[in-house]
Every structure is written in structure tokens, then in C-alpha cells.
Design an enzyme around this catalytic site. Sequence first.
Site, PDB file in Angstrom:
ATOM      1  CD  GLU B 191      -3.044  -1.293   0.505  1.00 47.31           C
ATOM      2  OE1 GLU B 191      -3.305  -0.339  -0.249  1.00 47.31           O
ATOM      3  OE2 GLU B 191      -3.765  -2.315   0.572  1.00 47.31           O
ATOM      4  CG  ASN B 250     -10.494   1.020  -4.751  1.00 46.17           C
ATOM      5  OD1 ASN B 250     -10.181   0.446  -3.710  1.00 46.17           O
ATOM      6  ND2 ASN B 250     -11.590   1.735  -4.863  1.00 46.17           N
TER       7      ASN B 250
HETATM    8 ZN   LIG Z   1      -5.765  -2.137   0.182  1.00 46.99          ZN
END
Ligand SMILES: [Zn+2]
Lengths: 374, 374
Positions: B191, B250
Site C-alpha cells: 500500500e 483502488n
Molecule cells: Zn488495500
Amino acid sequence: MSKPSPHLTVHVPLDGGRDYDILIGRGLIAGAGGRVAALKGRAAVIVSDETVAALYAAPLRESLEAAGLRSGLVTVPPGEASKSYGCFAAVCDGLLAHKVERGDLVVALGGGVVGDLAGFAAASLRRGVRFVQVPTSLLAQVDSSVGGKTGINSPLGKNLIGAFHQPRLVLADTATLDTLSEREMQAGYAEVAKYGLIGDAGFFDWCEAHWAGIFSGGPERDEAVAVCCRAKAGVVVRDEREDGERALLNLGHTFGHALERLTGYDGARLVHGEGVAIGLALAFRFSARLGLCPGQDAGRVANHLAMAGLPTTLAQVPGGCGDADALLDAMAQDKKVRDGALTFILARGIGKSFIAPGIDRAEVRAFLQDELAA
Amino acid sequence: MSKPSPHLTVHVPLDGGRDYDILIGRGLIAGAGGRVAALKGRAAVIVSDETVAALYAAPLRESLEAAGLRSGLVTVPPGEASKSYGCFAAVCDGLLAHKVERGDLVVALGGGVVGDLAGFAAASLRRGVRFVQVPTSLLAQVDSSVGGKTGINSPLGKNLIGAFHQPRLVLADTATLDTLSEREMQAGYAEVAKYGLIGDAGFFDWCEAHWAGIFSGGPERDEAVAVCCRAKAGVVVRDEREDGERALLNLGHTFGHALERLTGYDGARLVHGEGVAIGLALAFRFSARLGLCPGQDAGRVANHLAMAGLPTTLAQVPGGCGDADALLDAMAQDKKVRDGALTFILARGIGKSFIAPGIDRAEVRAFLQDELAA
Ligand SMILES: [Zn+2]
Ligand SMILES: NC(=O)c1ccc[n+]([C@@H]2O[C@H](COP(=O)([O-])OP(=O)(O)OC[C@H]3O[C@@H](n4cnc5c(N)ncnc54)[C@H](O)[C@@H]3O)[C@@H](O)[C@H]2O)c1
Ligand SMILES: NC(=O)c1ccc[n+]([C@@H]2O[C@H](COP(=O)([O-])OP(=O)(O)OC[C@H]3O[C@@H](n4cnc5c(N)ncnc54)[C@H](O)[C@@H]3O)[C@@H](O)[C@H]2O)c1
Ligand SMILES: [Zn+2]
């Protein structure tokens, strides 16, 4: 298709694009489809209890489908016990199984139990989908369907888990009250009378003259529901999160909730509206005793509630309600009671209620003892 | 008492009095009490999982109590399975048993599971009490603790039930990551890299040079967490309800979620960040194949993620992930896919992502077949 039914309208002018209409009239369910379709969802899935669904789900679905909406139905057993974690999960999963997407609508068809449960499910599903209230009990039409409070009960207390989530539309079909039991009708009527007692003496006068028409389903019924919705909507718009004025709506409820607690929330013994009726009578007698309110006003309140078939004294609680200390303890558990100081909603007369913080415990105790001895 | 620990601050300027600070630094838990007490509740009740509670609940409670707050602790088992209806009920009732009132605080101490669960419980308890995030996983510090999305899973899908509820304060004690497993650290790192890939090529360059310092707990760790929080906060403030730009977050997730689904959400096989790492690599290779993005950028992305110990190809999914059609079906179930049209987040290069709606299914299928054959 959509029968044009005459109705009254109460607009709720909330900010942030959340304003909505409450429509009140006989036969609104038959024409619901067009109005719900105007909100531009693709699906409208109904949440109801088994009793109400058996009576009204078919015509409502028919109307929704005729307006081009995909419909569905999720039911729970009737009764307060359905405002539970388990039914919350079941309703959410039921809505998901019906493929409710973010732009779709949840339609709460039923009394306050269904409205509170379905509203909380709608608030939580995909972090919020829109919902429509179709209240079918008098209590739901004049009280629970307006204001955006939704929620369920915890084993640790009533209404402790929930969300503020405003409906996009409320359709109060007053013809549905024709099938409501006499007792539920009376219970809802306690809340109707409450609005007059809080701040509208003229409406209380009108109720004294016209209450029978509310029960029998005359035009007075629609008028009364509209007056109550307008009153509640006004308070809600001014104080959406209950930091101030909205507390006035709890007139009669500090006593009422204590009685519900002491009768174990057993509806066979005491339903909410009956507790409220006794609570309203007590609030006025207590106000009179404190020299705040004329004694004849307290008398008028009790007489009128009794005329409508409601209890007004502690002696009328089936199975009793314990002594003054038990009542005080039960009141102290109420959300409205902070730091052990008792806050009451009292009145200077019919239509003149006010928030009275810091009421002396001993004074309440003495009053309750006299009420119990009466 | 409260040790003055050096830290970085990211301010999240939400409107309506909901703005808050994210503090990032080593040792913030030891000084948490004063900062939480400044929010003026009387009680601060911690929600955590058993693993994290064993490590950090005692010092956190000590700090809270030293600052004059009544504290309490509610725990759930570690792992995604705790984001359930049952744990939601248990946490709500646990908070009520600790007598959390409307002015009190819920403190989420743990990874994203605890943050999402405790945040939803805080949003729902008494229709909303304030909460503080103390994220202890890298993923939670750079992603889930920022943005106000809270929620639980339904048997019908992940994160389908919840609320938008912003924390009042986030304390990211980066020293807690010293006890995080290598694998969870790597998963969170996917991330971190994602933020560079979305819109900050300079940060991705920096990551290529400094990633080892993030893992080992040097000052680079705090810096990276701050950069990520600032990036996410910016997006959230501009698009709180995910109607537009927030979708960029996303990147890598449409593929990633499909892989999680196909491996049965079995963390032993694939954790979320690993799915995201493969998804990021796929998104860049797919962009390159469509002629949108230079092939060497796709190569850099895969190389860097692999360097940090992350998987980047479908062949690395333990137990396999089915054929191209299975992958497409799993993607079509994603929330980001509407009306059967596939919407992807693609890139014109590192730091140049964009929303690409209406991507041709056949094109995706051919790409996946080649990836599977590679
Ligand atoms: Zn994630
Ligand atoms: N959200 C709020 O602001 C608010 C305000 C007041 C009360 N409430 C909640 O409302 C609930 C009580 O609501 P209620 O009194 O409507 O209870 P309810 O929903 O249980 O309805 C009472 C009974 O009447 C039946 N019924 C409802 N409509 C009918 C109809 N048209 N014909 C035949 N039967 C019908 C129901 O099946 C049920 O058995 C409580 O849970 C209370 O906490 C909420
Ligand atoms: N709300 C959002 O915006 C958002 C965004 C991304 C992800 N999420 C959610 O976050 C969740 C994943 O979060 P996660 O990866 O942190 O998982 P997690 O909370 O399950 O933590 C991973 C594991 O690490 C352990 N752990 C956490 N901190 C530790 C520490 N300091 N020392 C030792 N062990 C520690 C936990 O006990 C757990 O076993 C998912 O449910 C996902 O849906 C939410
Ligand atoms: Zn009431």
C-alpha cells in the site's frame, strides 16, 4: 396505475439535500410506486414484520413493480424482540440477497419496530442506502417515522445501538390503521395528545373534541397525524441531534420508561404508549404539586387520556410497579439522567412544557409515595 | 508522565468541525493519555485484538489513567473473522458494559480489522460516540486508519455493512511495527508503494532508495507513513464519500480483490497486501499492453515490489487462482464493477494513474490468459 389519492403534506426542510416530504392520507400505499420511483432507484426492497406484511406487502409490491421498480420483501417476526442484533444481521443479509445496490431503496413497512430496524439496516448497508418509511401504526405515523433516529436494542438497554439516518420520503397511509388493534391505537394516541401538551394548547382542545374521529378513521385522523408530524418535524429541524429542545418530546417518558423497565418490557403488561400516558398524567400532577401548573390542567390531562381508554395512575400498572425507590432507580438509568441529577420535562400548563434540570430526588420520592398511596 | 516524543503531524481538514490530526512517531502510545484527555471525555475504552492487546494495551491504559481518564478494554480474537456481526454485537455490548456515555471515547488499538470493527461500533453506539485510532499495523497506519470508512463483513461479501465515521485523532506509533510479522510488514508495504504509483513518482523513486529503512524502523519509516497519510487525507477531503477521485486509491485492488476471493480469503494463502502487490504489477503490465504506459515503468514496479519480498505474478498465488474466466467472474463481483462494464484504475506511467471505465472484457481476458501462460 397510481390512484391519485387526496393527502396532506408536511415538508421537512433539513439541510444538505436531505429535505423530504411526509404524505398523509388514506390509500397512499396503492399509489406508492410512482412516488418511490421518482426517487430514481432501480430496486425497492421492503422490510416488514410478518403481521403487517400479510396485510400490506402485496399491494405495495404491486404498486412498486407497476412503476418499474424491482421489488423484494424481507420479514421479521412482529414485536419489540425483533429490534435485536440478530434481526439486524438477518435484515442486512436479506437486503444484500435481494441485491440492494448503493442507489437502491429500502422501504420500511410497519410500526416503529420495523422503522427503527430497517432504518438502521439502510444506514449501515454499503455504509448507507436511502430509505422510505411507510408507517402503519399510529405511533409510527406520528412519532417514530419522523426524525431520523433509527436503531436496535442491546441486552444492556433499549435503543442503544443505531444511527441518525433520515428517510427520503414518508408515506403515512392512514387507512392501514383500520386494522391496528384497539390497544395499539390507544397507545399511539398517547403520543398524539403529547404534542398538544408539549406546546400546542389549541391542538389539545381540538383533541378533546375530535378524538373519536381519529379512532374511527374520519378526516380528523389525517389532520391529527399531520399536526403531529409538523410539530415533530419542526423540533427535529431545529435540533436534529437532540442537544436541546428535542428533549421536550420526552414529556411523560422519564416516568414512562421507568414503568416499562419495571414491567420487564413485557407488552402484555404495559406497552410503550400506556407507560407514556401514565407518565404524562404524572408529569402534570408533579408540576401541579410543585406549584408550577394549575391543578385543573393536570385534571384535564388525566380525564382526557382516560376517556381515550388509557391508564393514568400507577395503580393501573398490571402486576404493580414496585415502591418509590424502585421507580427512582429505574428513572436514574434513563439516558436523560446524567451525573445522578434528575432532569424532568415539566409543564406550566397545557401546551407549556419545559426542561427542568436538577430536580430534587427527595421531592420526586415524596410525590411517588403519595401517588402509590392514592 | 506523558513523554514528549518527536513526531510528524498530518492535519485532515474535514468540514463541520470534523477536522483532526494524525500524529506519526515512535513512542506515541506512552504519551497517548494527555492527547486523548485533551478531547475531553471522561472515559476512554480500548478495543483491540488479543495479540495486540497483550503487547500494547497495558502501557496505553496506564497512560490514559495517568491523564485522569477512566479506561477499559474490550478484545476480540485476531484476524479478519472478527469483522463479523457477532463481534460487532460483542464489542458494542462490551463498550456499554464499560459504561461508555455519549461524551466518552472509543480507542481502536490494532490493525485494520480492529480499526474497522471498533470504528463501526463507535459510530453505532448511542448513535455515535467519538473514537481515536491507534493503528499498529503498517497497513492500518498508511491506509485503513485514515478516511473514516468503518465496517464489518457479511457472509455475502466484505465490508458491506458499516458507516462513515471519522476519528477525532489518529496516533500512529511507528515503534509498534517492530513486533509486526515480516509478512504483514511486506503486505502493508504494497500500500505504501501504491501511493507513489497513483500520483507521486518522486515518492516512488524515494521508496526504491529507502525501502529498507521503512522495514528496519529508521526515520524513513515515519517519513513514509506521513507521506502516505498526507496523500490519502488529501483524496479523502476532496472526495469523502468515494464518488470520484477516491477510486484511484483502488489501484491494484480490482485484480487484488479477485485474487483474495479466489483464494477464499484465506490469509494463509494470500493476505490483502499480497493480492494488491500482484494487482499493482498487473495494472501496470495491462496498461503497458494497452499502449498507455511505457513497458519499463511496468518493469520497475514489479522489480521493486519483488525486492521488498512481495509476489507480482499470478503464478505466485499459492494453490493457483483458476483460469481467465474465473478471474473475470471474480472481478465482476467487485463493487467497482457496475452494469457489467469493467472499470479499472490504469496508469500512463509511474505516478500517473487514472480511472478507466468501459474496459473491454475480451481485452482483459486475453491479457489474463497471457499472464497465466507466462
Ligand atoms: Zn488495500
Ligand atoms: N425512532 C424514533 O424516533 C422512535 C420514536 C418512538 C418510538 N420508537 C420505537 O417504536 C417502537 C414501537 O412502535 P410501534 O408501537 O409501532 O410497535 P410495533 O412496530 O411493534 O407495532 C405494534 C404492533 O402492531 C402491529 N401492526 C403495525 N401496524 C399494523 C396495522 N396497520 N395493522 C395491524 N397490525 C399492525 C405490529 O405487527 C405489532 O405487532 C419501539 O421500538 C420504540 O422504541 C422509535
Ligand atoms: N477502512 C479502510 O479504509 C480500510 C482500508 C484498507 C483495509 N481495510 C481493512 O483492514 C483490514 C486489514 O488490516 P490489517 O492488515 O492491519 O489486518 P489485521 O488487523 O488483522 O492485522 C494483521 C495481523 O497483525 C497483528 N498485528 C497488528 N499489529 C501488530 C503489532 N504491532 N505487532 C504484532 N502483531 C500485530 C494482528 O493481530 C493480526 O493478526 C481488512 O479487514 C481490510 O478490509 C480497511
Ligand atoms: Zn414515545
